[in-house]
Write a protein that holds these residues in place. Structure first.
Motif, mmCIF file in Angstrom:
data_model
loop_
_atom_site.group_PDB
_atom_site.id
_atom_site.type_symbol
_atom_site.label_atom_id
_atom_site.label_comp_id
_atom_site.label_asym_id
_atom_site.label_seq_id
_atom_site.Cartn_x
_atom_site.Cartn_y
_atom_site.Cartn_z
ATOM 1 N N UNK A 339 0.843 -1.202 0.000
ATOM 2 C CA UNK A 339 0.000 0.000 0.000
ATOM 3 C C UNK A 339 0.877 1.252 0.000
ATOM 4 N N UNK A 340 1.901 1.244 0.859
ATOM 5 C CA UNK A 340 2.788 2.409 0.947
ATOM 6 C C UNK A 340 3.566 2.608 -0.352
ATOM 7 N N UNK A 341 4.055 1.515 -0.927
ATOM 8 C CA UNK A 341 4.855 1.622 -2.142
ATOM 9 C C UNK A 341 4.005 2.096 -3.310
ATOM 10 N N UNK A 342 2.761 1.643 -3.374
ATOM 11 C CA UNK A 342 1.910 2.126 -4.464
ATOM 12 C C UNK A 342 1.632 3.613 -4.313
ATOM 13 N N UNK A 343 1.506 4.093 -3.068
ATOM 14 C CA UNK A 343 1.272 5.522 -2.884
ATOM 15 C C UNK A 343 2.495 6.326 -3.310
ATOM 16 N N UNK A 344 3.678 5.961 -2.824
ATOM 17 C CA UNK A 344 4.901 6.650 -3.243
ATOM 18 C C UNK A 344 5.991 5.607 -3.495
ATOM 19 N N UNK A 345 6.261 5.303 -4.752
ATOM 20 C CA UNK A 345 7.212 4.225 -5.079
ATOM 21 C C UNK A 345 8.671 4.640 -4.993
ATOM 22 N N UNK A 346 8.950 5.922 -4.706
ATOM 23 C CA UNK A 346 10.338 6.388 -4.679
ATOM 24 C C UNK A 346 10.995 6.186 -3.320
ATOM 25 N N UNK A 347 10.201 6.002 -2.271
ATOM 26 C CA UNK A 347 10.739 5.950 -0.905
ATOM 27 C C UNK A 347 11.674 4.760 -0.680
ATOM 28 N N UNK A 348 11.346 3.524 -1.108
ATOM 29 C CA UNK A 348 12.202 2.379 -0.766
ATOM 30 C C UNK A 348 13.650 2.527 -1.181
ATOM 31 N N UNK A 413 -4.878 0.381 -5.191
ATOM 32 C CA UNK A 413 -5.365 0.895 -3.909
ATOM 33 C C UNK A 413 -5.614 2.403 -3.950
ATOM 34 N N UNK A 414 -4.948 3.094 -4.863
ATOM 35 C CA UNK A 414 -5.100 4.540 -5.007
ATOM 36 C C UNK A 414 -5.409 4.859 -6.462
ATOM 37 N N UNK A 415 -5.728 6.117 -6.703
ATOM 38 C CA UNK A 415 -5.974 6.509 -8.081
ATOM 39 C C UNK A 415 -4.654 6.447 -8.853
ATOM 40 N N UNK A 416 -4.702 6.412 -10.204
ATOM 41 C CA UNK A 416 -3.469 6.214 -10.981
ATOM 42 C C UNK A 416 -2.394 7.233 -10.630
ATOM 43 N N UNK A 417 -1.166 6.774 -10.719
ATOM 44 C CA UNK A 417 -0.027 7.642 -10.397
ATOM 45 C C UNK A 417 0.037 8.792 -11.403
ATOM 46 N N UNK A 418 0.048 10.042 -10.938
ATOM 47 C CA UNK A 418 0.040 11.181 -11.873
ATOM 48 C C UNK A 418 1.349 11.315 -12.635
ATOM 49 N N UNK A 419 1.252 11.449 -13.933
ATOM 50 C CA UNK A 419 2.444 11.511 -14.778
ATOM 51 C C UNK A 419 3.146 12.854 -14.712
ATOM 52 N N UNK A 420 2.504 13.877 -14.122
ATOM 53 C CA UNK A 420 3.099 15.214 -14.091
ATOM 54 C C UNK A 420 4.080 15.391 -12.936
ATOM 55 N N UNK A 421 4.235 14.390 -12.068
ATOM 56 C CA UNK A 421 5.076 14.576 -10.881
ATOM 57 C C UNK A 421 6.545 14.790 -11.235
ATOM 58 N N UNK A 422 7.020 14.156 -12.278
ATOM 59 C CA UNK A 422 8.435 14.281 -12.622
ATOM 60 C C UNK A 422 8.797 15.727 -12.942
ATOM 61 N N UNK A 423 7.954 16.418 -13.697
ATOM 62 C CA UNK A 423 8.229 17.812 -14.058
ATOM 63 C C UNK A 423 8.238 18.700 -12.833
ATOM 64 N N UNK A 424 7.251 18.518 -11.952
ATOM 65 C CA UNK A 424 7.181 19.341 -10.743
ATOM 66 C C UNK A 424 8.343 19.062 -9.801
#
Length: 477
Positions: A339-348, A413-424
């Motif tokens: 669940x945590x990894x799907x929310x933010x996959x960069x943390x691990x 478990x969450x809505x699709x990962x937003x593709x705009x995060x990399x730019x921000x």
């Protein structure tokens, strides 16, 4: 051997052409089926069959974790409504500019903050610390200009001028604590002066806030100043090792201003309680804030996973788990990690020290690399303290991506990962930091294999049709 030789000598070019066409057609069908299965289930059908049925027959084991149970659709919908794509949030644990960011720049010569990040902070300061009635007080008028200054020295000079006009200007002390103080002790001293002045102004505003809309705006501004100062004082106490005092200050602040939950003070509280190893209190805070109706964060999801992992990580072994299967507690821990990894996959990658950390920015993008940096910067020590927690994370976190074929298009478990995060994230994080991007799922080997087999067979069929005699000689050879 003689029979085979006679058989091959009697074959005609038509046979070889029919053979290659048939094999090309069959491999094409397999390729189409493999692609459809991968799009729907996220794994190769041939690989799945070989892993599930053939490997046990030859003595192999399967270490991949089971898929987590589905969460409620209500959480999915609520997350979609409460977490707009690419909304930038103020980092609840942002560092002090003078005492931490500036010291980093003096030592390394690198700018830890981007212009975009600092510009967002300037906008926050203007929204939080100014109002329409500032013209009535000369010191507030000076501070209104100070928050708009781009040069740090100009801002500090303006704060000094405001204090000359009014020794009880709380926002001037705030600016000096943030930018002029070169140590946390100096910052705390300024914030204590700001608290004394802020409480006095806040009481005055409370007595006359109902007289006009201007007075209500002034009360709102003075409330923001008071909450900000108390929070930063609690953070100073946390950094100076007075953790129990910091916890008490955070709890009192949350009780005094319960409607300001959007400031995410509970994330400061979670970090301080983890430092105290007060895991029961951490669970109580999570029970209140890890709710379907509230926006999620890496701190919430990964802290919940850490508590679940703590119950089983010390005795967890992948080899043992593959032989006897996962217990109920281990399944719960794995599900929480997924669940945590799907929310933010960069943390691990930061927790497992596969990527180097930088100082966290003053603003973060939820589910982005900036949030992962901010979380790991403060919470890596808490994962290390619990024996086996990082090992459990290492063994299980990649399984999330095998269960979600295309997270950018759909979520589990969450809505699709937003593709705009990399730019921000590239605008929030310093240029010398390699921004982490969403780990894309690679195509399985058998999809490449069947595609190559189909193409190769089709090419042979074409060559056999165009050069039948030559291909017969080649096949017999």
């Amino acid at each position: 051997l003689l029979t085979v030789t006679v058989f091959l000598s009697t074959l005609t070019p038509k046979f070889y052409f029919a053979l290659t066409v048939t094999s090309s057609f069959i491999s094409g069908l397999i390729f189409v089926f493999e692609w459809w299965h991968f799009r729907k289930y996220g794994t190769s059908f041939i690989e799945q069959v070989s892993v599930s049925h053939l490997r046990p027959l030859i003595g192999g084991v399967e270490n991949s974790p089971p898929a987590p149970a589905a969460f409620s659709v209500g959480e999915n919908e609520a997350s979609r409504q409460n977490m707009p794509e690419c909304k930038v949030w103020r980092n609840p644990l942002n560092l002090f500019r003078g005492a931490e960011y500036s010291r980093y720049m003096w030592v390394t010569g690198k700018e830890p903050l981007t212009y975009y990040d600092m510009n967002l902070s300037a906008q926050d300061h203007q929204n939080f610390f100014t109002c329409d009635t500032d013209a009535l007080r000369p010191s507030d008028t000076v501070m209104q200009k100070a928050w708009r200054e781009r040069n740090p020295q100009a801002r500090i000079k303006a704060a000094r001028q405001a204090l000359e006009l009014n020794n009880d200007c709380a926002t001037a002390y705030v600016l000096l604590a943030e930018e002029e103080a070169t140590t946390i002790v100096d910052a705390e001293r300024y914030f204590k002066q700001a608290l004394k002045a802020g409480e006095l102004i806040y009481r005055r505003s409370q007595n006359c806030h109902s007289q006009s809309p201007q007075h209500e705006a002034q009360l709102r501004r003075d409330t923001n100043v008071l909450v900000y100062v108390k929070r930063r004082l609690a953070m100073c106490a946390r950094k100076l090792g007075r953790i129990r005092e910091a916890v008490k200050m955070m709890r009192d602040l949350m009780k005094e201003f319960p409607l300001l939950s959007m400031l995410n003070i509970h994330e400061n509280l979670l970090e301080a309680l983890l430092e105290l190893q007060a895991y029961a209190d951490v669970q109580a805070v999570l029970a209140k804030y890890d709710d379907i109706s509230l926006p999620k964060s890496a701190a919430i999801c990964y802290t919940a996973a850490l508590l679940k992992a703590r119950a089983v990580s010390e005795r967890f072994s992948p080899e043992t788990a593959s032989r006897r299967g996962l217990s109920t507690a281990e399944i719960n821990a794995v599900e929480a990690i997924h669940r945590a990894v799907e929310f933010n996959p960069h943390v691990p990658k930061y927790l497992l020290e596969m990527k180097s950390l930088v100082l966290p920015p003053e603003h973060i993008l939820k589910r982005g690399d900036s949030e992962a940096v901010a979380y790991a910067f403060f919470h890596l020590q808490h994962w290390k303290r619990i024996e086996g927690a990082l090992n459990l994370l290492h063994c299980t976190w990649e399984g999330t991506f095998r269960m979600i074929p295309y997270p950018l298009e759909k979520g589990h478990l969450f809505y699709p990962y937003p593709s705009c995060t990399e730019t921000a994230d590239r605008e929030l994080l310093p240029t010398f930091h390699e921004v982490s991007v969403y780990p894309q799922k690679e195509l399985p080997f058998f999809i490449h294999f069947t595609a190559g087999l189909c193409s190769f067979s089709a090419m042979l069929a074409l060559l056999t049709h165009q050069f039948p005699e030559l291909m017969v000689v080649f096949a017999k050879a």
